[in-house]
Write a protein that holds these residues in place. Sequence first.
Motif, mmCIF file in Angstrom:
data_model
loop_
_atom_site.group_PDB
_atom_site.id
_atom_site.type_symbol
_atom_site.label_atom_id
_atom_site.label_comp_id
_atom_site.label_asym_id
_atom_site.label_seq_id
_atom_site.Cartn_x
_atom_site.Cartn_y
_atom_site.Cartn_z
ATOM 1 N N ARG A 134 0.723 -1.149 0.047
ATOM 2 C CA ARG A 134 -0.032 0.025 0.088
ATOM 3 C C ARG A 134 1.067 1.299 0.085
ATOM 4 N NH1 ARG A 134 -5.017 -2.009 0.690
ATOM 5 N NH2 ARG A 134 -5.421 -3.926 1.924
ATOM 6 N N LEU A 135 2.099 1.157 0.010
ATOM 7 C CA LEU A 135 3.081 2.314 0.047
ATOM 8 C C LEU A 135 2.879 3.065 -1.134
ATOM 9 C CD1 LEU A 135 6.076 1.160 1.844
ATOM 10 C CD2 LEU A 135 4.680 2.354 2.841
ATOM 11 N N PRO A 136 3.037 2.744 -2.340
ATOM 12 C CA PRO A 136 2.634 3.590 -3.404
ATOM 13 C C PRO A 136 1.346 4.313 -3.479
ATOM 14 C CG PRO A 136 3.325 1.407 -4.451
ATOM 15 C CD PRO A 136 3.091 1.470 -2.844
ATOM 16 N N ALA A 137 0.358 3.922 -2.896
ATOM 17 C CA ALA A 137 -0.860 4.691 -2.766
ATOM 18 C C ALA A 137 -0.743 5.746 -1.654
ATOM 19 C CB ALA A 137 -2.138 3.919 -2.655
ATOM 20 N N LEU A 138 -0.009 5.376 -0.471
ATOM 21 C CA LEU A 138 0.273 6.238 0.326
ATOM 22 C C LEU A 138 1.127 7.481 0.128
ATOM 23 C CD1 LEU A 138 0.180 6.979 3.518
ATOM 24 C CD2 LEU A 138 2.206 5.626 3.681
ATOM 25 N N GLN A 139 2.003 7.150 -0.870
ATOM 26 C CA GLN A 139 2.897 8.376 -1.268
ATOM 27 C C GLN A 139 2.025 9.266 -2.098
ATOM 28 O OE1 GLN A 139 5.743 8.314 -4.746
ATOM 29 N NE2 GLN A 139 7.272 8.240 -2.989
ATOM 30 N N ARG A 140 1.145 8.789 -3.037
ATOM 31 C CA ARG A 140 0.156 9.713 -3.690
ATOM 32 C C ARG A 140 -0.461 10.460 -3.072
ATOM 33 N NH1 ARG A 140 0.224 4.784 -7.059
ATOM 34 N NH2 ARG A 140 -1.710 4.266 -6.113
ATOM 35 N N ALA A 141 -1.017 9.967 -1.939
ATOM 36 C CA ALA A 141 -1.998 10.549 -0.832
ATOM 37 C C ALA A 141 -1.262 11.841 -0.111
ATOM 38 C CB ALA A 141 -2.706 9.606 0.127
ATOM 39 N N LEU A 142 0.059 11.486 -0.123
ATOM 40 C CA LEU A 142 0.952 12.758 0.536
ATOM 41 C C LEU A 142 1.383 13.562 0.051
ATOM 42 C CD1 LEU A 142 2.925 10.087 3.198
ATOM 43 C CD2 LEU A 142 1.204 11.781 3.886
ATOM 44 N N VAL A 143 1.375 13.519 -1.457
ATOM 45 C CA VAL A 143 1.761 14.589 -2.326
ATOM 46 C C VAL A 143 1.449 15.798 -1.880
ATOM 47 C CG1 VAL A 143 1.709 15.418 -4.635
ATOM 48 C CG2 VAL A 143 2.147 12.968 -4.408
ATOM 49 N N PRO A 144 0.080 16.323 -1.628
ATOM 50 C CA PRO A 144 -0.026 17.816 -0.960
ATOM 51 C C PRO A 144 0.917 18.139 0.277
ATOM 52 C CG PRO A 144 -2.129 16.393 -1.433
ATOM 53 C CD PRO A 144 -0.906 15.625 -1.343
ATOM 54 N N PHE A 145 1.059 17.181 1.258
ATOM 55 C CA PHE A 145 1.889 17.357 2.234
ATOM 56 C C PHE A 145 3.609 17.829 1.692
ATOM 57 C CE2 PHE A 145 5.387 15.650 5.243
ATOM 58 C CZ PHE A 145 4.787 16.364 6.385
ATOM 59 N N TYR A 146 3.915 16.959 0.872
ATOM 60 C CA TYR A 146 5.247 17.071 0.404
ATOM 61 C C TYR A 146 5.362 18.509 -0.246
ATOM 62 C CZ TYR A 146 5.765 12.109 0.852
ATOM 63 O OH TYR A 146 5.949 10.794 1.558
#
Length: 324
Positions: free
Chosen positions: A256-268
């Motif tokens: 599930r880490l790739p989807a988690l990264q996509r969800a964190l893009v606004p934070f980044y």
Amino acid sequence: MPREVLQAFHAKSGARHLLIAARQFAILAAATAGLIAFANPMVWIPLAFVQGFTVFNFTVLLHEVVHHTVFDRRRPAAERALGWLYAVPSGISASQFTRWHLDHHAELGSDEDDPKRHHLSPKINARWFKLLYCSPALFPIYFRAARRESATYPPALQRRIAVERRVSIAAHLAVLALIWALAGGAAALRAYVVPVFFIFPIAFTLNRLGQHYDIDPSDPAKWGTLMRGHWFWDFTFLNSNYHLEHHYFAGVPFYRLPALQRALVPFYDRHRMRWQNYSGLLYGWLVENRAPHTNWSAAAARLDTKDTEDTTGGKGQESQHARA
């Protein structure tokens, strides 16, 4: 992120994990068979890379056991069995890896208390020394580090680690002897020696470059390297290239880490996080000779500023000589 979104990311599927593990064992078996059967370098050299990276990826599966992300609830007996199963291909102790890795999480950012940084990060910032980690020299480096750290553990844990290491070493010697006896020394060289001693170190070093080498020590949110996801590296490293996301949410299973990264893009984006990739890491590590656990972009900016000042200073001296 909303609570329900975080809960979805933390959902675990034992069947999905075991299916991926079965695929890895199938790749290992197929690569081994191919390495034994084919002596053509055009065939066996690529297969050796597949084999070496696959052996490394059993440490990724072991890592899932350490963080209890295999099953939807704790299953101690099954997790212990999987820990042994995943530790043997890479020749390590499951108990050592567990203690080592959890200490790494607990002490992230410390030069002394984080065992990975304290014992494994190169203390000599020289290209020749860094390249040793991509060679069979990795094994004495790693096991020396493990021995020094395990000397601080309780005696009962030390004994357990010693037993697990002996079992792993015996398993490796048995595999090597079996291939040699059945297919000859050349096949043993192709199917065991080259993948384990020459390719595995490359996989280990490359993966570790994407963990905590290019960071911002002044900001704990940036104590991991933000690696841009890519289908090739996702498959090659079983999503362990998403190491920053793993440190943010250690209970999220690797699939599930790739989807988690996509969800964190606004934070980044809000925190102006800088993306990296493996080609950039290799260039910074070996060509620019950056030091581990430092801000490589800041180092590059300082170098550019120094070059500009040197150039400007030189022109000023030329003007003074001309006026004179």
